[in-house]
Write an enzyme that holds these catalytic residues in place. Structure first.
Site, mmCIF file in Angstrom:
data_model
loop_
_atom_site.group_PDB
_atom_site.id
_atom_site.type_symbol
_atom_site.label_atom_id
_atom_site.label_comp_id
_atom_site.label_asym_id
_atom_site.label_seq_id
_atom_site.Cartn_x
_atom_site.Cartn_y
_atom_site.Cartn_z
ATOM 1 C CD GLU A 124 12.988 -10.076 -1.705
ATOM 2 O OE1 GLU A 124 12.297 -9.030 -1.711
ATOM 3 O OE2 GLU A 124 12.503 -11.208 -1.515
ATOM 4 C CG ASN A 141 13.182 -5.965 0.978
ATOM 5 O OD1 ASN A 141 12.951 -6.187 -0.210
ATOM 6 N ND2 ASN A 141 12.409 -6.416 1.956
ATOM 7 C CG ASP A 195 11.756 -6.730 -4.495
ATOM 8 O OD1 ASP A 195 10.716 -7.235 -4.937
ATOM 9 O OD2 ASP A 195 11.893 -6.388 -3.305
ATOM 10 C CD GLU A 242 6.649 -8.249 -4.855
ATOM 11 O OE1 GLU A 242 7.438 -8.482 -3.939
ATOM 12 O OE2 GLU A 242 6.513 -7.144 -5.381
ATOM 13 C CD GLU A 282 10.256 -9.354 1.019
ATOM 14 O OE1 GLU A 282 9.385 -9.958 0.370
ATOM 15 O OE2 GLU A 282 10.697 -8.220 0.715
HETATM 16 P P1 C2E Z 1 8.707 -5.063 -1.417
HETATM 17 O O1 C2E Z 1 10.095 -5.530 -1.159
HETATM 18 O O2 C2E Z 1 8.190 -5.204 -2.797
HETATM 19 O O3 C2E Z 1 7.796 -5.812 -0.369
HETATM 20 C C1 C2E Z 1 6.542 -6.329 -0.645
HETATM 21 C C2 C2E Z 1 5.469 -5.412 -0.141
HETATM 22 O O4 C2E Z 1 4.213 -5.945 -0.574
HETATM 23 C C3 C2E Z 1 5.375 -5.373 1.372
HETATM 24 O O5 C2E Z 1 4.937 -4.069 1.719
HETATM 25 C C4 C2E Z 1 4.278 -6.379 1.686
HETATM 26 O O6 C2E Z 1 3.630 -6.143 2.914
HETATM 27 C C5 C2E Z 1 3.350 -6.151 0.517
HETATM 28 N N1 C2E Z 1 2.548 -7.313 0.174
HETATM 29 C C6 C2E Z 1 2.856 -8.609 0.348
HETATM 30 N N2 C2E Z 1 1.880 -9.421 -0.116
HETATM 31 C C7 C2E Z 1 0.926 -8.611 -0.619
HETATM 32 C C8 C2E Z 1 -0.343 -8.868 -1.234
HETATM 33 O O7 C2E Z 1 -0.795 -9.996 -1.429
HETATM 34 N N3 C2E Z 1 -1.061 -7.784 -1.617
HETATM 35 C C9 C2E Z 1 -0.603 -6.516 -1.432
HETATM 36 N N4 C2E Z 1 -1.369 -5.517 -1.822
HETATM 37 N N5 C2E Z 1 0.592 -6.236 -0.850
HETATM 38 C C10 C2E Z 1 1.344 -7.285 -0.440
HETATM 39 P P2 C2E Z 1 5.678 -3.230 2.841
HETATM 40 O O8 C2E Z 1 5.995 -4.106 4.009
HETATM 41 O O9 C2E Z 1 4.842 -2.015 3.064
HETATM 42 O O10 C2E Z 1 7.036 -2.819 2.175
HETATM 43 C C11 C2E Z 1 7.083 -1.890 1.151
HETATM 44 C C12 C2E Z 1 8.460 -1.751 0.569
HETATM 45 O O11 C2E Z 1 9.386 -1.162 1.487
HETATM 46 C C13 C2E Z 1 9.082 -3.083 0.210
HETATM 47 O O12 C2E Z 1 8.538 -3.528 -1.014
HETATM 48 C C14 C2E Z 1 10.555 -2.732 0.142
HETATM 49 O O13 C2E Z 1 10.884 -2.178 -1.103
HETATM 50 C C15 C2E Z 1 10.674 -1.674 1.209
HETATM 51 N N6 C2E Z 1 11.243 -2.310 2.406
HETATM 52 C C16 C2E Z 1 10.639 -3.057 3.362
HETATM 53 N N7 C2E Z 1 11.510 -3.466 4.286
HETATM 54 C C17 C2E Z 1 12.726 -2.987 3.908
HETATM 55 C C18 C2E Z 1 14.050 -3.066 4.446
HETATM 56 O O14 C2E Z 1 14.297 -3.728 5.464
HETATM 57 N N8 C2E Z 1 15.044 -2.431 3.767
HETATM 58 C C19 C2E Z 1 14.812 -1.734 2.608
HETATM 59 N N9 C2E Z 1 15.840 -1.151 1.986
HETATM 60 N N10 C2E Z 1 13.577 -1.651 2.064
HETATM 61 C C20 C2E Z 1 12.553 -2.250 2.708
HETATM 62 CA CA CA Z 2 11.193 -7.265 -1.354
HETATM 63 CA CA CA Z 3 8.533 -6.398 -4.497
#
Ligand code: C2E
Ligand code: CA
Ligand code: CA
Length: 399
Positions: A266, A234, A296, A353, A177
């Site tokens: 997603e 995403n 998601d 996840e 991802e």
């Molecule tokens: P999401 O799509 O639900 O992404 C999963 C988030 O959970 C990611 O945070 C990831 O680093 C984190 N995560 C993964 N495994 C674990 C785990 O085992 N424990 C915990 N505590 N966290 C875990 P991240 O990278 O901070 O991203 C946060 C949100 O920002 C994403 O949630 C998504 O909704 C958004 N996002 C990230 N990249 C993009 C993008 O390119 N475009 C858009 N529109 N939204 C994005």
């Molecule tokens: Ca996601």
């Molecule tokens: Ca998610």
């Protein structure tokens, strides 16, 4: 500097008295009342720094009191106390926060002086509690203007981290991802939760998504044309307004020689879709072109059951808030199991996840969950590190 003040509301006078003594011994100016009418009267006469409220009272319960406090725009910090189980306490805390009150925390009865001190600090401290300040500083610290974002786009400051997704049964890597980060010249790495909402609100999300798609597809085409089947991207529900997007994304895929079937989009916050009718048409077109579609954060308020039935999803992602609780909450386990069964009964692949330990992975596997993602498997990493990760795992498995 005057000592900080505390007002205690508890229908049990003996309990209230005890809290008053504890607070006084911590250096507070403390007083208590046992009835709601006295309580509101006292608040009209004097402003308090902290209020403690008993949740269960005969006339007006604590939740109703907090609603009334919110209406009065009370500025005092609130401590909720009760002998109820922690689930009820947590729900009361959430309710108060959603009403816009400033909550210090919850405290179980019987209250000890130490637990009180942990929440409220010392009465003679003239400063606020450190975490309260940190919370309020957060917004200012990350104030982002449209111009900041536009500059960052122009300077290509958005980079991607990749987190692997594995098959529960075999442990094989099935995909990555892409998660965006802002490599800010002064602030270092800024996480998406901070700037994605701003990009959405100022109309820059489409430009950002375009950069992310291009960058990640290029990365994917270089390293994993055959060995890794999937790239998950995403997409903000607010971006689903341009019917042309399906063609643009297809063109991008053919430029990098990637089959659309390898790309999973997603979608979060399905409830935030600007134009639900257009979104449905667009998502259906994407599916017709071969793209996969994932709902998601399933199970949170943002991804609803209605959308699950209405939109052409191929995958469901169990929200990490449940998965992370799998080891210590039977409620979370029930939710996970229900989502997996629901997904399968609708013919969808299910990904969990937020898998943070082996036990959870094992548990998911026993429930028949298809795919897993989380810190236990790997943290999000740079494109280069992701490539090495795949190499090492291949060697590990074949060795
Ligand atoms: P999401 O799509 O639900 O992404 C999963 C988030 O959970 C990611 O945070 C990831 O680093 C984190 N995560 C993964 N495994 C674990 C785990 O085992 N424990 C915990 N505590 N966290 C875990 P991240 O990278 O901070 O991203 C946060 C949100 O920002 C994403 O949630 C998504 O909704 C958004 N996002 C990230 N990249 C993009 C993008 O390119 N475009 C858009 N529109 N939204 C994005
Ligand atoms: Ca996601
Ligand atoms: Ca998610």
């Amino acid at each position: 500097m005057a000592n900080r003040s505390i007002l205690i509301l508890d229908d049990d006078a003996a309990a209230a008295q005890t809290i008053q003594w504890m607070a006084e011994s911590l250096g507070f100016e403390a007083e208590f009342v046992t009835r709601p009418d006295e309580f509101f009267l006292r608040l009209e006469q004097k402003s308090f720094d902290i209020i403690t409220i008993d949740l269960v009272m005969p006339k007006l319960d604590g939740v109703e009191i907090m609603r009334l406090l919110a209406e009065r725009e009370t500025r005092a910090k609130i401590v909720i106390s009760s002998g109820m189980d922690s689930k009820v306490l947590e729900a009361a805390q959430r309710s108060a926060l959603e009403h816009g009150l400033s909550i210090l925390g919850v405290i179980s009865k019987p209250i000890s002086k130490e637990s009180l001190r942990l929440l409220v600090g010392d009465g003679s401290e003239c400063d606020q509690l450190p975490w309260v300040e940190k919370q309020s500083a957060y917004g200012e610290l990350f104030e982002i203007t449209p111009l900041d974002l536009q500059n960052a786009l122009d300077r290509h400051e958005f980079i991607l981290a990749y987190q692997p997704k594995i098959e529960c049964k075999s442990g094989l890597t099935v995909g990555f991802e892409a998660l965006v980060r802002w490599k800010h010249p002064d602030r270092g790495i800024v996480m998406p939760d901070v700037f994605i909402p701003v990009a959405e609100n100022v109309g820059l999300i489409d430009a950002l998504t375009e950069q992310i798609f291009e960058q990640s597809l290029e990365w994917f085409s270089q390293f994993f044309p055959q060995s890794i089947p999937q790239l998950s991207l995403n997409i903000s529900a607010k971006s689903l307004v341009d019917i042309q997007m399906a063609d643009d994304l297809s063109a991008l895929c053919s430029r990098y020689r990637i089959a659309p079937e390898c790309v999973v989009l997603e979608l979060t916050e399905t409830s935030a879709m600007v134009d639900p009718i257009l979104s449905l048409a667009l998502l259906t077109r994407l599916r017709l072109k071969g793209f996969q579609l994932s709902i998601d954060d399933f199970g949170t308020g943002f991804s609803s059951m209605v959308q699950l039935v209405r939109l052409p999803f191929s995958e469901i992602k169990v929200d990490k808030s449940f998965v992370m609780q799998a080891q210590n909450s039977s409620e979370a386990r029930s939710v996970i199991k229900s989502i997996i069964d629901l997904g399968h009964s609708l013919g969808l692949l299910v990904t969990a996840e937020g898998v943070e330990n082996f036990k959870t992975l094992d548990y998911l596997n026993s429930l028949g969950c298809d795919l897993a993602q989380g810190y236990f498997i790997a943290r999000p990493m740079t494109g280069e590190a992701a490539r090495n990760w795949v190499k090492q795992r291949k060697q590990g498995i074949s060795a």
